[in-house]
Scaffold this motif. Structure first.
Motif, PDB file in Angstrom:
ATOM      1  N   ILE A  72       0.832  -1.206   0.000  1.00 15.25           N
ATOM      2  CA  ILE A  72       0.000   0.000   0.000  1.00 15.25           C
ATOM      3  C   ILE A  72       0.866   1.256   0.000  1.00 15.25           C
ATOM      4  O   ILE A  72       0.561   2.236  -0.687  1.00 15.25           O
ATOM      5  N   SER A  73       1.957   1.225   0.729  1.00  6.85           N
ATOM      6  CA  SER A  73       2.813   2.406   0.859  1.00  6.85           C
ATOM      7  C   SER A  73       3.471   2.811  -0.453  1.00  6.85           C
ATOM      8  O   SER A  73       3.973   3.932  -0.574  1.00  6.85           O
ATOM      9  N   ALA A  74       3.488   1.920  -1.454  1.00  2.35           N
ATOM     10  CA  ALA A  74       4.112   2.220  -2.748  1.00  2.35           C
ATOM     11  C   ALA A  74       3.089   2.556  -3.827  1.00  2.35           C
ATOM     12  O   ALA A  74       3.455   2.718  -4.991  1.00  2.35           O
ATOM     13  N   ILE A  75       1.819   2.656  -3.461  1.00  4.87           N
ATOM     14  CA  ILE A  75       0.796   3.003  -4.459  1.00  4.87           C
ATOM     15  C   ILE A  75       1.124   4.353  -5.089  1.00  4.87           C
ATOM     16  O   ILE A  75       1.384   5.337  -4.399  1.00  4.87           O
ATOM     17  N   ALA A 119       9.034   3.846  -9.132  1.00  6.28           N
ATOM     18  CA  ALA A 119       9.078   2.388  -9.223  1.00  6.28           C
ATOM     19  C   ALA A 119       8.178   1.840 -10.320  1.00  6.28           C
ATOM     20  O   ALA A 119       8.407   0.739 -10.825  1.00  6.28           O
ATOM     21  N   PHE A 120       7.138   2.593 -10.687  1.00  2.34           N
ATOM     22  CA  PHE A 120       6.167   2.131 -11.668  1.00  2.34           C
ATOM     23  C   PHE A 120       6.006   3.188 -12.757  1.00  2.34           C
ATOM     24  O   PHE A 120       6.017   4.387 -12.473  1.00  2.34           O
ATOM     25  N   ALA A 123       0.854   3.116   5.505  1.00  4.94           N
ATOM     26  CA  ALA A 123      -0.234   2.513   4.732  1.00  4.94           C
ATOM     27  C   ALA A 123      -1.520   3.314   4.886  1.00  4.94           C
ATOM     28  O   ALA A 123      -2.597   2.761   5.052  1.00  4.94           O
ATOM     29  N   LYS A 124      -1.414   4.617   4.827  1.00  8.62           N
ATOM     30  CA  LYS A 124      -2.556   5.498   5.006  1.00  8.62           C
ATOM     31  C   LYS A 124      -2.917   6.150   3.679  1.00  8.62           C
ATOM     32  O   LYS A 124      -2.078   6.809   3.044  1.00  8.62           O
ATOM     33  N   LEU A 125      -4.169   5.966   3.247  1.00 10.33           N
ATOM     34  CA  LEU A 125      -4.685   6.571   2.029  1.00 10.33           C
ATOM     35  C   LEU A 125      -5.752   7.601   2.388  1.00 10.33           C
ATOM     36  O   LEU A 125      -6.344   7.536   3.463  1.00 10.33           O
ATOM     37  N   LYS A 126      -5.993   8.508   1.464  1.00 12.88           N
ATOM     38  CA  LYS A 126      -6.988   9.558   1.702  1.00 12.88           C
ATOM     39  C   LYS A 126      -7.829   9.764   0.449  1.00 12.88           C
ATOM     40  O   LYS A 126      -7.333   9.664  -0.676  1.00 12.88           O
TER      41      LYS A 126
END
Length: 696
Positions: free
Chosen positions: A179-182, A187-188, A237-240
């Motif tokens: 999640i932390s790399a979304i 990297a992508f 791993a925090k999304l908003k």
């Protein structure tokens, strides 16, 4: 006595500012959503499953223009209730849907402003959801949302499947990462020229919490609001929530009373359990139409694939500012040939693209202003004659409207356009929205985003207007599905993903792409992927530095009719590639409406097997697909009627089949089986298997 009153005042002040908590559990007790106001009156929610914390306390609230609604709330009251019903689908993956949940509504008031806000919670056996509501009130009437503060604070840095968000296009490659790399553009691969947003992804977002716990974050009942993206806050791993804006920065323009869309957390013990969930649909209102007799499901073919592979052209003379190199495709003569093929093989509709004026006028891109009128045929296409000829053959034309997102012209024309289509005997329109919304060549500017509130309103109006003329809609370049097919069942499918056409003019879709879609994009609703390609080796483009081809096998293309769910799937290849090919019999036979659907197995991006029962019969159909790896499965057939025996026709990869070297090798065999038997499935690399179970 003075000391007593001082102590009492302290105690009352403490009681007024102490944390307040509310807990709501699902009917089976497994899923739990909790709401808490901390000592500052700031609301947080958290989610757990069987006492395992999935989402830690996560912030809620809004930033309005001139007002912040994030803290200082007090509780005015709350109500709880239980709801249980079963409702019948007009079409779908199952005939009867169970809708059973517990509900809590917590009424809040911000002490400083006096603004009232409700938080509505629902807990189902297959997940939880919440939304905000603003009741009628003097303190808040018309208002503008500048930020939604909803966060999703995962308890661990779990494995996620995601693609980059941009505000106009969902046609993206899916990536797998913590999640932390979304959204990590280092990297992508990210396409900044296409406005893909760093550190941001689309929904549905699918997460593997542990081997027996899977979660999907999405939204439901998106009707007059901005589409939600998820922003990586770069805090673990925090999304908003990050809403798609109007171009001036406003996110949502609204008035009380109103409700936001639901923020949904689907929960399952397996990835397949997410596929079987009906929670997103259940969070939408019931069907809006009294009469639905005119709505039906079916397969179609089309004058479409030949345009993408470059055999023919959309335009008559010039296309994208250059002279065409191939003849115009949608002529009266060529359309009649497709109609003849459809009539011979019992296919009700023929999609025709490029039949109307306007394609010659586009200047180098899929944008324009006032180019199409959607009523005037090209010089070599006679619309009335084609529709008359189709009717004489028991077939219909499916009309394509490429709007190039010229909403200023398309929306005022919809009513008369759709009446024209109805009068011509057309049942379905495929409406495309390529290009920039309301692009103006004179100023070289566009005025809205596809996924913002302006277009959310338009997509809804388009479907509602179509219903007034008893027309069904397939939508390309859409807003995402959020379960609204329950409310508007004439909305048959939406694209909203990298579809088959990417295989015709790009590096294409990898063998794993079709094994990711059921667990991500299709969780929101049906897809128009256009399966059924039988010729995988395509004409090479002179400018291409890659091999142009379909990375699949024929058996996998057949299985897609089951694994990539649509009530109106397209047999997308050229008719000549189906002639005398026995595998085409499966496409002709496979139903489009189901009584029940059962996931047999599934691992995201690796393999997926599903069985579906034809509505109104004891017949079943099974589709199984894999990524680049070969696989063998033994499938118990206990989903079949135990009182029946079945003639089983298996369309499988031949022994030497391989997506890369031998994709056309199909083995077809028949056996007799029953509910106590086991079916052995063998999948080639990049392959699949499609099976028909006909009750004897």
């Amino acid at each position: 006595m003075r000391y007593f009153f001082s102590l009492l005042a302290v105690m009352l002040a403490t009681a007024c500012t102490s944390p307040q908590s509310f807990v709501l559990k699902s009917p089976d007790g497994a899923q739990q959503i909790s709401l808490k106001l901390d000592e500052n009156g700031k609301p947080f929610y958290s989610v757990s499953s069987s006492d395992f914390e999935i989402l830690q306390p996560s912030a809620m609230g809004f930033e309005l223009k001139n007002t912040t609604l994030s803290e200082g709330f007090k509780v005015l009251g709350s109500e709880t209730s239980t709801h249980q019903e079963e409702w019948k689908t007009i079409w779908g993956q199952r005939e009867t849907v169970a809708n059973h949940y517990n509900e809590m509504v917590v009424h809040l008031e911000q002490k400083a402003s006096g603004i009232k806000m409700d938080i509505e919670l629902r807990a189902f056996d297959d997940g939880v959801a919440f939304r905000y509501g603003f009741p009628t009130q003097e303190k808040l009437q018309d208002f503008i949302i500048m930020d939604e503060l909803t966060s999703f604070n995962f308890s661990g840095d779990y494995k996620a499947w995601w693609n980059f968000a941009d505000f106009d296009n969902y046609e993206k490659v899916y990536y797998t990462s913590p999640i932390s790399a979304i959204g990590d553009s280092t990297a992508f691969e990210r396409r900044p020229d296409k406005e893909e947003r760093p550190n941001m992804c689309n929904t549905p977002l699918t997460v593997e919490v542990k081997d027996d716990l899977f979660v999907s974050i999405h939204e439901a009942d998106l009707t007059d609001y901005a589409g939600m993206n998820l922003e990586n806050t770069l805090q673990g791993a925090k999304l908003k929530a990050h809403l798609t804006p109007w171009l001036n920065g406003d996110l949502v323009r609204t008035s009380a009373p109103m409700h936001t869309p639901w923020r949904t957390i689907q929960i399952g013990k397996s990835a397949g359990a997410l596929v079987e969930s009906d929670m997103i649909m259940n969070l939408n209102p019931p069907c809006a139409y009294e009469n639905t007799d005119w709505i039906e499901t079916y397969k179609y073919i089309g004058l479409w694939w030949e345009l993408h592979i470059g055999k023919t052209a959309w335009a008559e003379k010039t296309q994208f500012g250059k002279p065409i190199k191939h003849p115009h495709g949608a002529t009266t003569e060529s359309s009649k040939a497709y109609i003849d093929f459809a009539a011979e093989h019992g296919i009700p509709d023929v999609l025709i693209e490029g039949w109307d004026k306007g394609w010659d006028d586009m200047e180098g891109s899929w944008t324009g202003y006032g180019i199409f009128d959607w009523k005037t045929s090209t010089d070599d296409f006679d619309l009335e004659e084609v529709c008359r000829y189709a009717k004489s053959k028991g077939v219909r034309m499916m009309m394509y409207h490429e709007t190039i997102s010229d909403i200023d012209h398309y929306e005022p024309a919809m009513d008369s356009l759709y009446k024209m289509c109805h009068d011509l005997g057309i049942k379905t329109i495929k409406v495309g929205y390529t290009g920039d919304v309301n692009y103006d060549y004179d100023t070289k500017t566009y005025r809205q985003h596809h996924h913002g509130q302006y277009m959310v309103r338009h997509y809804k109006k388009m479907v509602q207007t179509a219903a007034q003329h008893q027309l069904m809609i397939i939508n390309h370049e859409p807003i995402k599905f959020t379960g609204e097919q329950r409310t508007y069942p004439n909305l048959m499918a939406r694209e909203g993903a990298r579809g088959q056409e990417y295989n015709a003019w790009s590096v294409g879709n990898s063998p794993q792409h079709g094994v990711v879609l059921p667990f991500t994009r299709i969780l929101g609703g049906p897809i128009d992927y256009t399966p059924g390609i039988f010729n995988m080796f395509l004409p090479q483009k002179s400018w291409a530095k890659f091999e142009v081809r379909v990375r699949s096998t024929i058996a996998k293309e057949l299985a897609f009719f089951l694994t990539l769910y649509s009530p109106m799937p397209m047999a997308a290849d050229l008719p000549e590639n189906y002639v005398d090919n026995p595998a085409f019999e499966f496409i002709k036979q496979v139903p489009t409406n189901w009584s029940d659907s059962k996931v047999i197995n599934g691992k995201i991006g690796e393999y997926f097997t599903i069985a579906r029962q034809e509505r109104g019969t004891d017949n079943w159909y099974l589709g199984s697909t894999t990524n680049e790896e070969a696989r063998d499965f033994s499938v118990p057939l206990n989903f079949l009627n135990s009182d029946k025996r079945y003639k089983v026709t298996i369309y499988g990869d031949a022994e030497d089949a391989h997506w890369e070297t031998n994709p056309h090798a199909v083995e077809i065999r028949e056996v007799e089986l029953g509910a106590t038997d086991v079916l052995d499935i063998k999948l080639a690399p990049g392959g699949g298997q499609a099976v028909a179970f006909e009750a004897i």
